[in-house]
Design a protein around this motif. Structure first.
Motif, short mmCIF file in Angstrom:
data_model
loop_
_atom_site.label_atom_id
_atom_site.label_comp_id
_atom_site.label_asym_id
_atom_site.label_seq_id
_atom_site.Cartn_x
_atom_site.Cartn_y
_atom_site.Cartn_z
N ASN A 612 0.64 -1.22 -0.02
CA ASN A 612 0.10 0.05 0.00
C ASN A 612 0.71 1.31 0.17
N ARG A 613 2.20 1.13 -0.42
CA ARG A 613 2.84 2.42 -0.65
C ARG A 613 2.38 3.29 -1.94
N ARG A 614 2.26 4.64 -1.62
CA ARG A 614 1.60 5.36 -2.74
C ARG A 614 2.81 5.61 -3.80
N THR A 615 3.25 4.62 -4.36
CA THR A 615 4.33 4.91 -5.61
C THR A 615 3.65 4.54 -6.80
N GLU A 616 2.69 4.01 -6.95
CA GLU A 616 1.99 3.60 -8.41
C GLU A 616 0.84 3.97 -8.48
N TYR A 617 0.04 4.27 -9.58
CA TYR A 617 -1.02 4.70 -9.91
C TYR A 617 -2.16 3.40 -9.77
N LEU A 618 -3.11 3.81 -9.08
CA LEU A 618 -4.26 2.65 -8.74
C LEU A 618 -4.99 2.70 -10.18
N SER A 619 -4.66 1.83 -11.24
CA SER A 619 -5.28 1.76 -12.43
C SER A 619 -6.58 1.06 -12.67
#
Length: 794
Positions: A612-619
């Protein structure tokens, strides 16, 4: 003389209309199938040959050793292309491609209209020169030099703007970035490895200002100097790698792949944006199939031609008595064969034209019969004509022309054991080829059914992946997730970076600070509902937390058992342990799920991690719904449009994505089944010819047996027995050959069936039934004939 031979050939054709028609039908069908397969092979081998710099263009590959499992990645870090171009003299130019959202779809808004695009790439401006991109509108140079500029294909321009000029217009991608259209380019050819509809300037992306050596997300092509050697350049690339990354931190090495090898030699490679991938093994299989079908058709011609030799013996004998030489007769028989082959090729081409649309539908290709009008294909067709005529006419020409008039006119000529042996050998050869095809198709289907039925470790059924590209802000995504969760037929909704069948991020897990190699894993940013949405089995711990404070710096991670096995821990021991996997220093394992197949069953299960690290986009939103609910899809779309009324509802079924791993095999099985059935039909025609010849030769014997009281079943059994024996001999020869090749084919799967005995039993029974049906028609006809007719004359 030749004109005279041609007249005799035409008269012979008219005299035996039934056999001539069957002859031409079998040969035409065989040639039509061969032409189709040659068109397919020609198309597959033509990929990327249209580019003027094809011989100097290479793609950079990464060779990765994943805990003993070697992989080849088609993507590389963003710094590789520019650095190699600047440092290595043998590299003249480079270009990078980054597919939008790492392979996800893009929501494009133009003039208040919304579109979903799957072929949007962020590229360096040099792509125009390297890949001969033809500009149809706009400036001819420097179209993508400026940030926030874009070029679109001609078909995309027509879709967005019709006949209006698109230059200067603005399109918005994912409601985040506006791009000015600076040019329109001609669509990439269908046989190009690059398939791009929108080319955005690389300088518009986050990657432009952060050149790294660790994020391998970019396909990179380099143009070598004409005097450069690829092997020497690879050596220099390794030196550049040593300069930028410490030896103990290197998790990959470089190699170069020629552009012309990409289509046919990349099927086992991973991390590629190129969807237009073929397989050299499939091309070789199709070539072998074409050869087998052509051989079966030629053998069929030989058998049918010699089936009526007894009626032609007198003609040949008289011709030789009157002075015809062996050469004259050979030319005569070959002229007859050439005439039949010409007619068969003409009919075969017409049949191929009719079958091309069906073949395209089966293979998802764009074959065009007009390619038969090229010089190369014309030469190939001429070669087929020559080989077919030479092979098909060899037996009747050389065998019959070689005997003396005395032997030919002898009543016992057709009892010659050598000739009988040759004919039976030809039928055995036909059924060997047919049996190999049957066994191969059955094994492919059984493997595909095994793949479909295998427990993947998760439940892809009844899960819809909804793209969030057109929604925009995170607040809207959260609102949509809540609205979907309220639907009575929805049991779980997760936001996720990706899912099995769609690419996610690659990271490495390290046992300790001294671990130099690490273990490559796929990482997927998601939320607490992911275990329920994908139907994963939790072995220890818990799922990701439901609520996470934005100021919380702890990264929660759920890994599969492969990861904890690498760490040398049990699932229970792993809970609460800090994990070093490039997620920062505060990443901890909170749960362990059982292993699951997130990629093709050709490959063994690898490591996987949810975080749940905010490094990638939730596509995506992954929605699990109840299978019994009606109109569930329509309800999901209504809810989607309630939150995002101006966006396109873009979705896919997760189980369909998983099955796409095996589309090639499924299409190969379909093609194999159809072509195998037609090849068997052609072989049956050959068997029909030999049965006709056998009955003609044993006509007097059948008459005597009937006079002595033999019944119709007894005569049919007597005649059919020999052909059943031939079929069993063919099966005995074909079985080990087919077993060897299918064993080799199955080695491409990490999870596979053992070739069962039932395949050979079923094939044997099928071949016997086909033989009996084919022979019985002639046998029953002979058995019911009045014996007086066969005994009346010599």
């Amino acid at each position: 003389m030749f004109k005279n031979h041609l007249k005799i050939a035409w008269r012979s054709f008219q005299y035996n209309k039934l056999f001539s028609t069957i002859n031409i039908l079998g040969l035409s069908l065989g040639l039509a199938l061969t032409i189709l397969l040659l068109l397919f092979i020609n198309y597959e081998r033509s990929h990327d040959l249209m580019y003027s710099k094809k011989d100097q263009l290479h793609r950079i590959l990464l060779n990765v050793d994943d805990d003993g499992t070697k992989e080849i990645w088609c993507s590389s870090p963003s710094a590789v292309g520019p650095e190699m171009k600047d440092v290595i003299p043998g590299i003249k130019e480079s270009t990078r491609l980054l597919q939008h959202d790492f392979g996800g779809t893009a929501a494009v808004n133009v003039n208040k209209q919304s579109y979903i695009e799957s072929k949007l790439y962020w590229v360096d401006p040099s792509i125009v020169e390297l890949f001969d991109v033809t500009i149809t509108q706009g400036a001819k140079q420097n179209q993508l030099e400026k940030p926030k500029t874009v070029m679109i294909s001609q078909s995309t321009a027509n879709k967005y703007f019709g006949s209006s000029n698109p230059i200067g217009e603005v399109l918005t991608v994912d409601k985040e970035i506006s791009l000015e259209i600076t040019g329109v380019f001609e669509d990439f050819a269908s046989n190009s490895s690059l398939q791009c509809d929108i080319l955005g300037s690389f300088s518009s992306t986050w990657a432009a200002n952060s050149l790294t050596w660790d994020n391998a997300s970019f396909e990179t092509y380099v143009l070598l100097d004409e005097s450069s050697n690829a092997g020497e350049v690879e050596t220099q690339m390794q030196l550049v790698l040593d300069k930028n990354i410490e030896k103990q931190d290197q998790w990959f090495s470089f190699s170069l792949q020629p552009l012309t090898d990409i289509h046919l030699y990349s099927s086992s490679y991973t991390d590629t944006y190129t969807n237009n991938i073929g397989n050299i093994a499939e091309v070789r299989s199709m070539l072998l199939l074409a050869i087998l079908i052509l051989v079966i058709a030629c053998i069929n011609y030989m058998n049918l031609t010699t089936a009526k030799t007894q009626k032609r013996n007198t003609d040949v004998g008289i011709s030789k008595t009157l002075g015809a030489t062996k050469k004259n007769l050979i030319i005569r028989f070959y002229t007859e064969t050439a005439l039949v082959t010409c007619i068969a090729i003409a009919i075969g081409l017409f049949m191929a034209m009719l079958l091309v649309p069906l073949f395209n539908q089966l293979t998802s290709n764009t074959l065009d019969i007009n390619t038969a009008l090229t010089v190369e294909f014309g030469l190939g067709l001429a070669l087929v004509f020559f080989v077919t005529t030479l092979v098909s006419g060899s037996y009747p020409a050389l065998f019959m022309a070689g005997f003396s008039p005395k032997n030919i006119l002898s009543p016992t000529f057709n009892q010659n054991k050598n000739s009988i042996f040759v004919r039976k050998g030809l039928v055995v050869t036909q059924f060997v080829a047919s049996s190999i095809l049957i066994i191969g198709v059955l094994v492919i289907y059984m493997q595909l059914n095994y793949v479909k039925g295998k427990d993947l470790g998760f439940q892809p059924e009844n899960v819809i992946a909804i793209s969030t590209a057109g929604i925009g802000k995170a607040e809207k995504q959260n609102a949509l997730q809540k609205e979907l969760s309220r639907l009575s037929y929805v049991s779980s909704v997760s936001q996720a970076q990706g899912f099995p069948g769609v690419g996610v991020s690659g990271r490495s897990v390290f046992k300790s600070d001294s671990d130099e190699e690490g273990y490559n894993v796929r990482s997927n940013r998601t939320d607490a509902s992911i275990i329920n949405s994908l139907g994963l089995k939790l072995l220890a711990g818990k799922t990701l937390p439901e609520n996470k404070n934005i100021t919380d710096t702890i990264v929660d991670v759920v890994v599969n058992k492969k990861v904890v096995d690498y760490l040398g821990l049990t699932p229970e021991q792993a809970i609460g342990e800090r994990i070093n996997m490039m997620l920062g220093n505060n990443a901890y394992i909170v749960g362990v799920v059982d292993n699951f197949n997130f990629r093709s069953l050709r490959e063994p299960i690898g490591g996987y991690a949810f975080h749940n690290r905010r490094t990638e986009y939730l596509s995506y939103l992954l929605v699990r719904y109840n299978s019994g609910s009606s109109n569930s899809l329509a309800g999901l779309e209504r809810t989607y449009r309630k939150i995002a009324p101006d966006a396109v509802f873009d979705y896919s079924f997760v189980d369909n994505k998983v099955q796409q791993f095996y589309n090639k095999e499924a299409k190969t099985a379909q093609i194999g089944l159809i072509f195998c059935s037609l090849a068997i039909f052609i072989a049956a025609l050959g068997l029909f010819g030999l049965a006709a010849f056998t009955i003609e030769r044993r006509n007097k014997e059948i008459g005597i047996r009937k006079v002595l009281g033999a019944s119709i079943p007894q005569i049919v059994t007597m005649i059919s027995k020999d052909f059943v024996q031939l079929t069993l001999i063919a099966l005995a020869i074909a079985s080990p050959i087919a077993w060897f090749f299918m064993k080799r084919w199955l080695e491409g799967f990490a999870y596979k069936i053992d070739v069962p005995i039932s395949v050979f039993v079923f094939t044997g029974l099928g071949a016997i039934v086909i033989a009996l049906i084919t022979v019985s028609f002639q046998s029953i006809k002979a058995a019911m004939t009045n014996p007086v007719n066969s005994l009346r004359t010599e």
